[in-house]
Design an enzyme around this catalytic site. Sequence first.
Site, PDB file in Angstrom:
ATOM      1  NE  ARG A 121      45.044  13.174  46.536  1.00  0.00           N
ATOM      2  CZ  ARG A 121      45.786  12.129  46.870  1.00  0.00           C
ATOM      3  NH1 ARG A 121      45.717  11.643  48.093  1.00  0.00           N
ATOM      4  NH2 ARG A 121      46.579  11.564  45.993  1.00  0.00           N
ATOM      5  CE  LYS A 143      35.096  33.982  42.422  1.00  0.00           C
ATOM      6  NZ  LYS A 143      34.842  35.127  41.526  1.00  0.00           N
ATOM      7  CD  GLU A 185      35.651  45.080  45.527  1.00  0.00           C
ATOM      8  OE1 GLU A 185      34.513  44.647  45.270  1.00  0.00           O
ATOM      9  OE2 GLU A 185      36.642  44.863  44.803  1.00  0.00           O
ATOM     10  CE  LYS A 227      32.493  37.181  48.076  1.00  0.00           C
ATOM     11  NZ  LYS A 227      33.842  37.512  47.700  1.00  0.00           N
ATOM     12  NE  ARG A 242      31.918  34.039  44.389  1.00  0.00           N
ATOM     13  CZ  ARG A 242      32.592  33.385  45.324  1.00  0.00           C
ATOM     14  NH1 ARG A 242      32.241  32.154  45.644  1.00  0.00           N
ATOM     15  NH2 ARG A 242      33.600  33.947  45.950  1.00  0.00           N
ATOM     16  CG  ASN A 246      33.087  39.402  38.677  1.00  0.00           C
ATOM     17  OD1 ASN A 246      33.820  39.423  39.658  1.00  0.00           O
ATOM     18  ND2 ASN A 246      32.798  38.294  38.012  1.00  0.00           N
ATOM     19  CG  HIS A 249      35.516  43.507  39.619  1.00  0.00           C
ATOM     20  ND1 HIS A 249      34.549  44.174  40.345  1.00  0.00           N
ATOM     21  CD2 HIS A 249      36.400  43.029  40.535  1.00  0.00           C
ATOM     22  CE1 HIS A 249      34.838  44.068  41.635  1.00  0.00           C
ATOM     23  NE2 HIS A 249      35.945  43.388  41.779  1.00  0.00           N
ATOM     24  CG  HIS A 253      41.030  43.168  33.895  1.00  0.00           C
ATOM     25  ND1 HIS A 253      41.713  42.291  34.693  1.00  0.00           N
ATOM     26  CD2 HIS A 253      41.571  43.041  32.655  1.00  0.00           C
ATOM     27  CE1 HIS A 253      42.620  41.655  33.988  1.00  0.00           C
ATOM     28  NE2 HIS A 253      42.556  42.088  32.727  1.00  0.00           N
ATOM     29  CG  HIS A 267      41.127  45.143  42.900  1.00  0.00           C
ATOM     30  ND1 HIS A 267      40.882  44.718  41.601  1.00  0.00           N
ATOM     31  CD2 HIS A 267      40.069  44.704  43.631  1.00  0.00           C
ATOM     32  CE1 HIS A 267      39.750  44.042  41.558  1.00  0.00           C
ATOM     33  NE2 HIS A 267      39.232  44.018  42.784  1.00  0.00           N
TER      34      HIS A 267
HETATM   35  N1  GLY Z   1      35.305  38.930  44.586  1.00  0.00           N
HETATM   36  C1  GLY Z   1      34.327  38.317  43.789  1.00  0.00           C
HETATM   37  C2  GLY Z   1      33.884  37.002  44.296  1.00  0.00           C
HETATM   38  O1  GLY Z   1      34.258  36.596  45.378  1.00  0.00           O
HETATM   39  O2  GLY Z   1      33.160  36.340  43.604  1.00  0.00           O
END
Ligand code: GLY
Length: 365
Positions: A121, A143, A185, A227, A242, A246, A249, A253, A267
């Site tokens: 868990r 993420k 990025e 970030k 957040r 993107n 993106h 995409h 990417h």
């Molecule tokens: N790569 C986008 C984020 O971490 O929100």
Amino acid sequence: MTIVPVSLGERSYEVRIEAGLLDRAGAALAPYASGRPFLVISDEHVARAQWPRLKASLDAAGLSAELVTLPAGESTKSWQHLEALTDRMIAHGIERRDHVIALGGGVIGDLVGFAASIVKRGCNFIQIPTTLLSQVDSSVGGKTAINSRAGKNLLGAFHQPALVLIDPDTLDTLAPREVRAGYAEVIKYGLIDDAAFFEWCEANGSRLMAGEAEARAHAIARSVAAKAAIVAEDERETSGRRALLNLGHTFGHALEAETGFSERLLHGEGVAAGMALAFGYSVRRGECPADDAARVVAHLRTVGLPASLAEAGVTASGARLVEHMLHDKKMAGGTLPFLLARGIGQTYLAKDVDLADVAAYLDGA
Ligand code: GLY
């Protein structure tokens, strides 16, 4: 050393950035040791280049570790590898208080982070990212994911690392194309809300691409700080803050989907062309000065990144590209969040985008 704190209450952690840090990682990892050897997960390519350095530093600190090596490449972000890795972690006797170590790029970081989020868990993990893209983006912010048959990153969890160690020297063994893709990025942070940083990129991007240590360290530290600030404000991408990460993106995409999420377009290359298209579309809507969009395109081209559909190798119609966008996981409430710009450093979330108009723009782009 630059230390960037990621402030998330009891889930807070540090990102430490320093050239040569991998050779001193043992000392940094010592406080996280338990009675068991560390489990270090890497891929075949990264392990060949970086594991001897990490192992030597662990030995010097009197720490033991076992290496798990997985195949390199996106297909490792799969149920099959997740199952094998979690089996290995359980067989190793991993407990919740233990820390597993991800040594590699975004694929390894995402897979190990997701495995850590579910074993017992949730146990701890430490990121040692070795690509520019993972150093400035995916290793920070929690993420984690694997891919599903239906699409990329559709199965995952928010699970923050306990520590991130970044050694810019690991980029020495990375293919220039991969460094360039990661640099997209970096530029993104300037375009989102830091015009002065974009100016720095215009002046120093070529030095970074040439491997100059000072330029590399500065770009990584500034990107991570940007970030970290956004993640601290909106950890789970609920407020819209957040989502700014993107930028490029949604267009990107569509380009990645059209090129089969393959080596044809990495990417970061999709994000680069996507950012140029987002600025171009913002100009079409009368929201962004044409000069700003031209600067974005010029800088991408200067460093050798694609800045148009043709440069991304895409000839599809606008309607087909919009169709790809509709399968993007960023869809919310049946609509697509478009990140557009009022200028360099002035990205915003547009909620009134007409997809037929986007298709018409792409047909002429
Ligand atoms: N790569 C986008 C984020 O971490 O929100």
